[in-house]
Scaffold this motif. Structure first.
Motif, PDB file in Angstrom:
ATOM      1  N   ASN A 144      27.401   8.142  12.336  1.00 29.94           N
ATOM      2  CA  ASN A 144      26.130   7.532  11.906  1.00 29.94           C
ATOM      3  C   ASN A 144      25.719   6.343  12.779  1.00 29.94           C
ATOM      4  O   ASN A 144      24.542   6.147  13.059  1.00 29.94           O
ATOM      5  CB  ASN A 144      26.160   7.168  10.417  1.00 29.94           C
ATOM      6  CG  ASN A 144      27.299   6.251  10.043  1.00 29.94           C
ATOM      7  OD1 ASN A 144      27.958   5.683  10.916  1.00 29.94           O
ATOM      8  ND2 ASN A 144      27.544   6.096   8.766  1.00 29.94           N
ATOM      9  N   PHE A 145      26.696   5.562  13.252  1.00 34.16           N
ATOM     10  CA  PHE A 145      26.328   4.387  14.058  1.00 34.16           C
ATOM     11  C   PHE A 145      25.774   4.816  15.417  1.00 34.16           C
ATOM     12  O   PHE A 145      24.876   4.186  15.962  1.00 34.16           O
ATOM     13  CB  PHE A 145      27.523   3.442  14.224  1.00 34.16           C
ATOM     14  CG  PHE A 145      28.725   4.032  14.907  1.00 34.16           C
ATOM     15  CD1 PHE A 145      29.631   4.793  14.200  1.00 34.16           C
ATOM     16  CD2 PHE A 145      28.952   3.812  16.249  1.00 34.16           C
ATOM     17  CE1 PHE A 145      30.747   5.328  14.820  1.00 34.16           C
ATOM     18  CE2 PHE A 145      30.062   4.339  16.886  1.00 34.16           C
ATOM     19  CZ  PHE A 145      30.957   5.104  16.158  1.00 34.16           C
ATOM     20  N   TRP A 146      26.284   5.924  15.942  1.00 35.41           N
ATOM     21  CA  TRP A 146      25.780   6.449  17.217  1.00 35.41           C
ATOM     22  C   TRP A 146      24.359   6.985  17.037  1.00 35.41           C
ATOM     23  O   TRP A 146      23.476   6.717  17.851  1.00 35.41           O
ATOM     24  CB  TRP A 146      26.715   7.555  17.715  1.00 35.41           C
ATOM     25  CG  TRP A 146      26.282   8.195  18.989  1.00 35.41           C
ATOM     26  CD1 TRP A 146      26.347   7.659  20.236  1.00 35.41           C
ATOM     27  CD2 TRP A 146      25.718   9.507  19.147  1.00 35.41           C
ATOM     28  NE1 TRP A 146      25.861   8.557  21.156  1.00 35.41           N
ATOM     29  CE2 TRP A 146      25.475   9.695  20.514  1.00 35.41           C
ATOM     30  CE3 TRP A 146      25.408  10.531  18.263  1.00 35.41           C
ATOM     31  CZ2 TRP A 146      24.923  10.872  21.028  1.00 35.41           C
ATOM     32  CZ3 TRP A 146      24.870  11.701  18.760  1.00 35.41           C
ATOM     33  CH2 TRP A 146      24.628  11.857  20.135  1.00 35.41           C
ATOM     34  N   LEU A 147      24.155   7.696  15.923  1.00 37.97           N
ATOM     35  CA  LEU A 147      22.823   8.221  15.621  1.00 37.97           C
ATOM     36  C   LEU A 147      21.826   7.064  15.511  1.00 37.97           C
ATOM     37  O   LEU A 147      20.694   7.154  15.998  1.00 37.97           O
ATOM     38  CB  LEU A 147      22.871   9.014  14.313  1.00 37.97           C
ATOM     39  CG  LEU A 147      21.591   9.730  13.924  1.00 37.97           C
ATOM     40  CD1 LEU A 147      21.308  10.881  14.871  1.00 37.97           C
ATOM     41  CD2 LEU A 147      21.671  10.247  12.496  1.00 37.97           C
ATOM     42  N   GLY A 148      22.258   5.981  14.877  1.00 44.89           N
ATOM     43  CA  GLY A 148      21.405   4.801  14.744  1.00 44.89           C
ATOM     44  C   GLY A 148      20.999   4.259  16.108  1.00 44.89           C
ATOM     45  O   GLY A 148      19.819   3.957  16.349  1.00 44.89           O
ATOM     46  N   PHE A 155      12.947   5.889  18.986  1.00 42.72           N
ATOM     47  CA  PHE A 155      11.794   5.507  18.173  1.00 42.72           C
ATOM     48  C   PHE A 155      11.331   4.064  18.366  1.00 42.72           C
ATOM     49  O   PHE A 155      10.190   3.743  18.064  1.00 42.72           O
ATOM     50  CB  PHE A 155      12.093   5.754  16.684  1.00 42.72           C
ATOM     51  CG  PHE A 155      12.313   7.202  16.355  1.00 42.72           C
ATOM     52  CD1 PHE A 155      11.285   8.121  16.495  1.00 42.72           C
ATOM     53  CD2 PHE A 155      13.552   7.651  15.937  1.00 42.72           C
ATOM     54  CE1 PHE A 155      11.487   9.463  16.218  1.00 42.72           C
ATOM     55  CE2 PHE A 155      13.769   8.991  15.656  1.00 42.72           C
ATOM     56  CZ  PHE A 155      12.732   9.899  15.800  1.00 42.72           C
ATOM     57  N   SER A 156      12.229   3.207  18.855  1.00 43.45           N
ATOM     58  CA  SER A 156      11.818   1.803  19.041  1.00 43.45           C
ATOM     59  C   SER A 156      11.526   1.502  20.502  1.00 43.45           C
ATOM     60  O   SER A 156      10.447   1.017  20.843  1.00 43.45           O
ATOM     61  CB  SER A 156      12.915   0.858  18.547  1.00 43.45           C
ATOM     62  OG  SER A 156      13.198   1.109  17.221  1.00 43.45           O
ATOM     63  N   VAL A 157      12.494   1.838  21.377  1.00 43.11           N
ATOM     64  CA  VAL A 157      12.342   1.460  22.785  1.00 43.11           C
ATOM     65  C   VAL A 157      11.296   2.336  23.473  1.00 43.11           C
ATOM     66  O   VAL A 157      10.364   1.838  24.104  1.00 43.11           O
ATOM     67  CB  VAL A 157      13.707   1.549  23.522  1.00 43.11           C
ATOM     68  CG1 VAL A 157      13.552   1.212  24.995  1.00 43.11           C
ATOM     69  CG2 VAL A 157      14.719   0.628  22.867  1.00 43.11           C
ATOM     70  N   HIS A 158      11.429   3.676  23.352  1.00 38.53           N
ATOM     71  CA  HIS A 158      10.519   4.572  24.076  1.00 38.53           C
ATOM     72  C   HIS A 158       9.183   4.778  23.363  1.00 38.53           C
ATOM     73  O   HIS A 158       8.127   4.641  23.961  1.00 38.53           O
ATOM     74  CB  HIS A 158      11.193   5.913  24.342  1.00 38.53           C
ATOM     75  CG  HIS A 158      12.248   5.824  25.394  1.00 38.53           C
ATOM     76  ND1 HIS A 158      11.956   5.479  26.696  1.00 38.53           N
ATOM     77  CD2 HIS A 158      13.580   5.991  25.341  1.00 38.53           C
ATOM     78  CE1 HIS A 158      13.076   5.439  27.398  1.00 38.53           C
ATOM     79  NE2 HIS A 158      14.083   5.742  26.596  1.00 38.53           N
ATOM     80  N   LEU A 162       8.892   2.316  15.427  1.00 40.75           N
ATOM     81  CA  LEU A 162       9.606   1.592  14.367  1.00 40.75           C
ATOM     82  C   LEU A 162      10.301   0.353  14.937  1.00 40.75           C
ATOM     83  O   LEU A 162      10.672   0.350  16.118  1.00 40.75           O
ATOM     84  CB  LEU A 162      10.666   2.518  13.724  1.00 40.75           C
ATOM     85  CG  LEU A 162      10.134   3.745  12.984  1.00 40.75           C
ATOM     86  CD1 LEU A 162      11.255   4.743  12.704  1.00 40.75           C
ATOM     87  CD2 LEU A 162       9.468   3.352  11.677  1.00 40.75           C
ATOM     88  N   PRO A 163      10.473  -0.692  14.118  1.00 45.49           N
ATOM     89  CA  PRO A 163      11.171  -1.888  14.619  1.00 45.49           C
ATOM     90  C   PRO A 163      12.653  -1.587  14.886  1.00 45.49           C
ATOM     91  O   PRO A 163      13.231  -0.712  14.248  1.00 45.49           O
ATOM     92  CB  PRO A 163      11.027  -2.890  13.473  1.00 45.49           C
ATOM     93  CG  PRO A 163      10.725  -2.082  12.270  1.00 45.49           C
ATOM     94  CD  PRO A 163      10.034  -0.840  12.718  1.00 45.49           C
TER      95      PRO A 163
END
Lengths: 314, 297
Positions: A144-148, A155-158, A162-163
Motif C-alpha cells: 500500500n505504501f508503494w501504491l501511495g 495524480f499530484s506531480v504529473h 489531487l494534493p
C-alpha cells in the motif's frame, strides 16, 4: 440480543487485559537499559536515575505491572517523551483524523469490493470476470505504501489533480477533505478491495447455485431482482464477518500511509514515536488501537447476530 | 499396531506420499493460477540464488558519476542517488526478502503447528492458548510487528521474530480447527481404543491429515511476510540501512520520486511480482488441497 451483546462485552474484558499485558511485555524487550536508550548517549548519570524513577524502571517487574494496571484503570496510558503530554490526550486528539480516513477507506472497500465481486460472479468465466479477478489479485499483491507513492507521482506531480498530502478537517471544508483524503484512503483500501471482491465473488457463485435462487428465476423474477432481493442478503452475511478484520488492516496500514501522505493521525503519531523511540507513546498507542478494534469487533459481531439469528442461539 | 490402524491410518510417510502423490499433482499442474504462480516464484528464487552471478556489480558499490541513471542497456534498471546499480540491488534484495519470508514460514510451521495441535487435542490447554492468540490477534497485524521491532531494535532477525509472532496465532488457529475436525474421525477413535498414546495419535494419525490447510496457510504467510517486511524496512525497523532491502530501496527512492521515479517503482514492482506469485500459488494449493473450497478453475 441484549444477553448476546453483554456476553460479547464480557468476553472482551480478559482479552483487553491480556492485550495490555502484551503491550507492557513488548516494552520489556528493549535491549539493555530503556532509560539509557531514551535519554541518549549524552545523558548524565543523574539524568538517567531521574528518568528511571519517572518511568518506574527502578522498581521490580511485579511493581511495574501493578503500577501499569493501576494507571490503566484510571485511564492513564503514560506520558509521551517527545510531545511531553499524556498519551491518551494526544491519541484522542488525533483519533478522529484516523477514524475518518479509515471510514472513507472502508466505504471505498465495501462499495468497490462488493460491486467488483458481484459483477465478476454475474459474468462468471467471461472476460469481465477474468479482468475483475486479475485486478483483485493485483490489489492484494501490491504494497500500500508503494501504491501511495506511485499515486502521488501520477495524480499530484504529473496530472495535478489531487494534493500530495496533508489533512483538511471534514467540517471545515468537505471538498478539501475529500480531495486530500482520496489518495491515502484508496491506497489503504486497495488490498481490502481485492480481498472483498474475491470473497464476494465466491460467495455469490455459491448462493447463485442454491435452490431458492432457481425457484425465484423459475417464478419469473428478473435477474436484477434475483441478485438484489434474493442473493445479496445472503452474500452480505460473510461480508459483515470480515468487516472487523478489514478495519483492523485499515488501522494497521494507517501508520505507513499517514506517514507518506503527511496525515496527522494516530498512524503518523506512532510512526514518529517509533523514529523517536518514544516507548510510552508506542505502548499507549498500541493499547488504544487494540481497544478500539475490540470495541469495533463487538459492534460487528452484534450486527452479524442481528443479521443472522442462528449466531445468537449458538 | 491393530488391524484398524494398518488399514485406516496412514503413516506419516504414506500420507506425505498421498499428499504429494499422483492425482493432486496432476490437478495442480492443470491449475492455471498455480502454474503461473509457480513460474513467478521460481523466477524470483532463481534471481535470489544466482544474484552473485547475474549481477556483476557489488550492490553497495557507489559510483557518484553514475548517479540517477535511468534504466538503459548499461544500467538495466538504472542507478540510485549514490550511483548504486539497481539491478544488482533488486537481485540481492530478493535474497533478503525470501530469506526473511522463509524464516517467518519456518517459525510458523514449528510453533503454529505445536500450539495449534496442543490447543486442538488437549482441551485443557485450549482455553488459555486461544485466549492468548485472541489477544495477539486483537492487535492490527503490522502494528504489532512494528511495536515488537521498535522495542527489539532494527535487524533482519528482529523482522523475522516480530512477523512470526504476528502470524503464529493465525496459523495455530487454522491447525487447531483441523485437529478438532480430524480428532472426531473414526480412525482416531480406533487408534485410541487400540491403546495408542496421545502424542503417538497426534504425530501419526492427526497431524498428517492436517497438512493441506497448513500448506495453504503457510503459502499466504510467506506472501504477507514479504509485504510486511517491506513495511518494516521502509520504516527503518527491518534490515540494516546498508542492506539492499526492497523496503529500504523504496524508502530511499521516496526523496527523489520526482527526479528518479524508477528508484521507487522498480523495487515496488519486485515486491508485487513476488507476492503475486505466492498468492497465485496459494490460491492453486487451496483449490486443490483444501476440500472445503469448491474448485472454480
Amino acid at each position: 440480543m441484549l444477553a448476546y451483546t453483554l456476553r460479547r462485552i464480557a468476553q472482551a474484558v480478559p482479552i483487553l487485559l491480556l492485550v495490555s499485558l502484551i503491550s507492557f511485555g513488548i516494552m520489556q524487550l528493549v535491549p539493555g537499559d530503556p532509560a539509557a536508550v531514551l535519554a541518549g548517549p549524552n545523558a548524565t548519570p543523574d539524568e538517567l536515575i531521574k528518568l528511571r524513577q519517572t518511568l518506574g524502571l527502578d522498581k521490580s517487574l511485579l511493581s511495574q505491572i501493578m503500577i501499569f494496571y493501576g494507571n490503566l484503570f484510571q485511564g492513564d496510558l503514560g506520558y509521551s517523551i517527545i510531545l511531553g503530554e499524556p498519551v491518551l490526550k494526544v491519541v484522542l486528539e488525533r483519533s478522529p483524523i484516523s477514524i475518518s480516513l479509515a471510514l472513507y477507506s472502508l466505504a471505498l472497500t465495501v462499495i468497490l469490493g462488493l460491486s467488483i465481486g458481484v459483477i465478476a460472479a454475474m459474468k462468471h468465466n467471461r472476460w469481465i470476470d477474468q479482468a475483475a479477478m486479475t485486478f483483485a489479485l493485483i490489489g492484494v499483491s501490491v504494497p500500500n505504501f508503494w501504491l501511495g507513492l506511485v499515486m502521488i507521482v501520477l495524480f499530484s506531480v504529473h496530472l495535478g489533480w489531487l494534493p500530495t498530502g496533508g489533512y483538511v478537517p471534514f467540517f471545515e471544508d468537505p471538498v478539501g477533505w475529500f480531495l486530500a483524503a482520496t489518495m491515502p484512503a484508496l491506497s489503504l483500501a486497495m488490498m481490502q478491495i481485492g480481498l472483498l471482491a474475491r470473497l464476494t465473488r465466491s460467495t455469490m457463485l455459491e448462493v447463485l447455485g442454491q435452490d431458492y435462487i432457481r425457484t425465484a428465476r423459475a417464478k419469473g423474477a428478473s435477474e436484477p431482482r434475483v441478485i438484489i432481493k434474493h442473493a445479496m442478503s445472503n452474500v452480505l452475511i460473510p461480508v459483515v464477518t470480515v468487516l472487523g478484520m478489514i478495519l483492523s488492516v485499515l488501522l494497521s496500514g494507517s501508520v505507513i500511509v499517514e506517514t507518506i501522505f503527511a496525515v496527522p493521525g494516530i498512524g503518523a503519531l506512532l510512526g514518529n514515536a517509533i523514529l523517536g523511540r518514544d516507548y510510552p507513546m508506542i505502548q499507549g498507542g498500541l493499547i488504544f488501537v487494540a481497544a478500539v478494534l475490540l470495541i469495533l469487533n463487538i459492534v460487528v459481531d452484534v450486527l452479524y447476530a442481528w443479521l443472522d439469528p442462528r449466531v445468537r442461539v449458538q | 499396531m491393530s488391524h484398524l490402524e494398518i488399514s485406516n491410518n496412514p503413516s506419516a510417510l504414506t500420507s506425505l506420499r498421498r499428499f504429494l502423490g499422483g492425482r493432486r499433482v496432476r490437478r495442480l499442474i492443470r491449475h492455471r493460477s498455480f502454474m503461473i504462480g509457480l513460474w513467478l516464484c521460481l523466477f524470483v528464487t532463481a534471481i535470489a540464488i544466482f544474484a552473485p552471478i547475474i549481477s556483476s556489480v557489488d550492490p553497495n558499490k557507489m559510483a557518484i558519476r553514475s548517479r540517477f541513471q535511468p534504466p538503459s542497456l548499461e544500467f538495466l534498471l538504472g542507478t540510485d542517488n549514490l550511483g548504486r546499480d539497481l539491478f544488482s540491488r533488486v537481485a540481492w534484495g530478493a535474497r533478503l526478502s525470501l530469506a526473511i519470508g522463509l524464516g517467518v514460514v519456518l517459525l510458523n510451521a514449528v510453533f503454529g503447528v505445536l500450539l495449534g495441535a496442543l490447543a486442538g487435542y488437549f482441551r485443557r490447554l485450549d482455553g488459555i492458548l486461544m485466549r492468548l492468540s485472541d489477544a495477539l490477534m486483537a492487535f492490527p497485524s503490522v502494528l504489532l510487528a512494528i511495536g515488537i521491532a521498535a522495542a527489539m531494535g532494527a535487524s533482519a532477525m528482529t523482522a523475522v521474530i516480530s512477523l512470526a509472532v504476528v502470524y503464529i496465532p493465525r496459523t495455530a488457529r487454522i491447525l487447531r480447527a483441523s485437529v478438532l475436525q480430524v480428532n472426531e474421525l473414526e480412525f482416531v477413535n480406533a487408534a485410541r481404543a487400540a491403546g495408542a498414546g496421545d502424542f503417538h495419535i497426534l504425530r501419526r494419525h492427526i497431524l498428517p491429515n492436517c497438512m493441506a490447510p497448513l500448506v495453504v496457510q503457510l503459502s499466504f504467510v510467506f506472501a504477507y511476510a514479504i509485504l510486511s517486511e517491506a513495511v518494516l524496512s521502509f520504516l527503518g525497523l527491518g534490515a540494516a540501512p546498508t542492506d539492499p532491502s526492497w523496503g529500504i530501496m523504496i524508502s530511499e527512492g521516496r526523496s527523489y520520486i520526482r527526479e528518479a521515479p524508477w528508484m521507487t517503482i522498480i523495487p515496488g514492482m519486485a515486491i508485487a511480482i513476488t507476492v503475486l506469485g505466492l498468492n497465485l500459488l496459494g490460491d492453486g494449493l487451496r483449490d486443490v488441497l483444501d476440500p472445503r473450497v469448491k474448485m472454480e478453475h
